[in-house]
Enzyme design. Structure first.
Site, PDB file in Angstrom:
ATOM      1  N   CYS A 305       5.535  -0.252  -3.236  1.00 34.79           N
ATOM      2  CA  CYS A 305       4.823   0.900  -3.435  1.00 34.79           C
ATOM      3  C   CYS A 305       4.686   1.384  -4.631  1.00 34.79           C
ATOM      4  CB  CYS A 305       5.467   2.038  -2.689  1.00 34.79           C
ATOM      5  SG  CYS A 305       7.024   2.182  -2.699  1.00 34.79           S
ATOM      6  N   GLU A 401      -5.306   1.638  -4.245  1.00 36.98           N
ATOM      7  CA  GLU A 401      -4.072   0.899  -4.101  1.00 36.98           C
ATOM      8  C   GLU A 401      -4.448  -0.393  -3.311  1.00 36.98           C
ATOM      9  OE1 GLU A 401      -1.122   2.018  -1.066  1.00 36.98           O
ATOM     10  OE2 GLU A 401       0.475   1.517  -2.637  1.00 36.98           O
TER      11      GLU A 401
END
Ligand code: NAP
Ligand code: MG
Length: 497
Positions: A305, A401
């Site tokens: 992440c 992302e």
């Protein structure tokens, strides 16, 4: 010599017995009897099948957690008992570390060798850190005034109490570690838990449940429901019997869970996505910075992440640093994570692999160039470590992302520009600064909008340091004292004595 790719007999035995869900201390099928396959992403082979929980199974698990919280011996455990149980659990994880590392490897694709020293070791360290907290949860006493009751004598104090039944939903990139980040503070504070692992990676959570039973946790303290997010995850996140939700996953699903939590005022912690910058200043050593930037993006196949997925390099070093990262990437050994020499495994699934290739192709069409990688490797869901240049700060490669081994690199001319571009993101999870000028680093730290800032390191996580995001990267913090706050409620008590 070709290293052996055979896992431990214990790992094979675990898979062969087709693990079931743990509800109220019993290993159970879904009431419907439905199951779902669990795959090895390095080979696409089905490793075993696990139950596919429906809403009724989630109801059973929440009821078991509620009973354990309200009525069982667990609700009467003392801090010392909770400390000792957590310590016992971490000892068992240490005993079975290789088995757990192999389960992470065959189920997630990551290197078993790296999982042993990173994922599993971080779990052990984290649970022991949290064991220490069990005996250090404090309230306080306060002298109150209450002028309307001038003759009263008050004794007033603030208690910190376990929040109750915790619904924990986690992603597939660090299945065991993400589960432990939820379990550690929940068990230290005296909560009970219903854990839903990602559908792709339920195995280590089920093994962890076995170890908790062996450690002596009462029935119902941990319940694990395996099933899809859309059914089991959604049922858990809107369940009225859950007092707190804790989630690690995408921002998209995090928003759904946050909204479901608000409907019932369920407490909620969200650890979400990121697009973290790595910033290399003019005075940095380009070789050290390049090695750091490569590790920041390629560790765990870029499925981290807080991966350093955007690279900003002072123009003076740009070609050097990008060239060095490309040569590190080209030299990485890809393959099956059971091979101890492998540095990069496959992505989690074909869907994720295709998503990553989609971003690379879209970037190419928008004028970006591939400095290295950008291609498939072997069978299985591999993507070669990739660096892209000539990218647009406002374009999807830089703003979205990707969650794979893809680094986008851009030059900058002055520090203010670098800070502006680093902050030009919906996300704010982590950022690293590479420099030998510590006063420049100190001046930058307050200006960076992210939950963690690292100087001359990246993704450096420690049980004592809170971790979580600014902006769309989430709400709340895991680890450190902040985690204890997130699993407790304050109760103000005023006694007229
Ligand atoms: P995801 O799709 O959001 O899934 C995460 C978890 O949510 C899984 O258990 C999933 O179950 C479940 N889920 C899916 N839909 C749901 C729904 N409607 N209601 C309730 N639960 C639902 O994320 P992912 O693809 O697994 O993981 C990658 C993402 O996680 C990335 O964005 C990454 O940045 C983020 N992440 C953040 C952190 C952090 O600490 N900030 C750490 C690791 C990963 P199924 O798998 O069964 O669908
Ligand atoms: Mg999934």
């Amino acid at each position: 010599m070709q290293p052996s790719l055979t896992s431990l007999p214990q790992t094979q035995a675990f898979l062969a017995r087709q693990p079931k869900m743990l509800i109220d201390g019993a290993w159970q099928d879904a009431i419907s009897g439905a199951t779902m396959p669990v795959r090895n992403p390095a080979t696409a082979e089905v490793l075993c099948r696990v139950p596919s929980a429906q809403e009724i199974d989630v109801d059973r698990a929440v009821a078991a957690a509620r009973k354990a919280f309200d009525d069982s011996a667990w609700s009467r455990t003392r801090p010392r008992d909770r400390q000792n149980l957590l310590w016992r659990l971490s000892d068992l994880i240490e005993r079975d570390a290789q088995l757990l590392a192999e389960l992470e490897c065959v189920n997630n694709g990551k290197s078993a060798t790296i999982a042993r020293v990173m994922d599993v070791q971080l779990c052990i360290d984290f649970l022991r850190y949290m064991a220490g907290w069990a005996t250090k949860i404090e309230g306080s006493s306060v002298d109150v005034s209450m002028p309307q009751m001038p003759n009263a004598h008050f004794h007033s104090f603030i208690r910190r109490e376990a929040v109750g039944v915790v619904g924990a939903i986690v992603a597939w990139n660090f299945p065991l570690l993400l589960a432990c980040w939820k379990l550690g503070p929940a068990l230290a504070t005296g909560c009970t838990v219903v854990l839903k692992p990602a559908d792709e990676t339920p195995l280590s959570a089920l093994k962890l449940a076995e170890l908790m039973a062996e450690a002596g946790y009462p029935d119902g303290v941990l319940n694990v429901v395996t099933g899809s997010g859309a059914i089991a995850g959604a049922a858990l996140s809107r369940h009225p019997g859950v007092d707190k939700l804790t989630f690690t996953g995408s921002t998209e699903v995090g928003k759904l869970i946050g909204k479901a939590a608000m409907d019932s005022m369920t407490r909620v912690t969200l650890e979400l996505g990121g697009k973290s910058p790595t910033i290399v200043l003019e005075d940095a050593d380009p070789r050290i910075a390049a090695a750091g930037a490569a590790a920041a993006i390629f560790f765990n196949q870029g499925q981290v992440c807080c991966a350093g997925s955007r690279l900003y390099v002072h123009r003076k070093h740009f070609d050097n640093v990008v060239g060095e990262i490309a040569s590190i990437a080209d030299g990485m050994k890809l393959g099956n994570g059971l091979d101890p020499n492998v540095e990069m495994g496959p992505l989690i699934s074909e869907k994720q692999q295709q998503r990553v290739f989609g971003y690379i192709e879209q970037g190419r069409q928008l004028g970006a160039h591939v400095a290295c990688g950008g291609a498939q490797f072997g069978p299985g869901y591999f993507v070669k470590p990739t660096v892209m240049v000539d990218v647009d700060q406002k374009g999807p490669l830089v703003q979205e992302e990707i969650f794979g081994p893809v680094l986008v690199a851009m030059p900058f001319d002055d520090i203010d520009d670098a800070i502006r571009m680093a902050n030009d993101s919906r996300y704010g999870l982590g950022a690293s600064i590479w420099t030998n000028n510590l006063s420049a680093a100190h001046r930058m730290v307050p200006k960076i909008k992210s939950g963690s800032v690292w100087v001359n390191c990246h993704s450096a996580l420690d049980p004592a340091m809170p971790f979580g995001g600014f902006k769309l990267s989430g709400i709340g913090r895991e680890m450190g004292a902040a985690a204890i706050d997130n699993y407790t409620e304050l109760k103000s008590v005023i006694m007229n004595v």
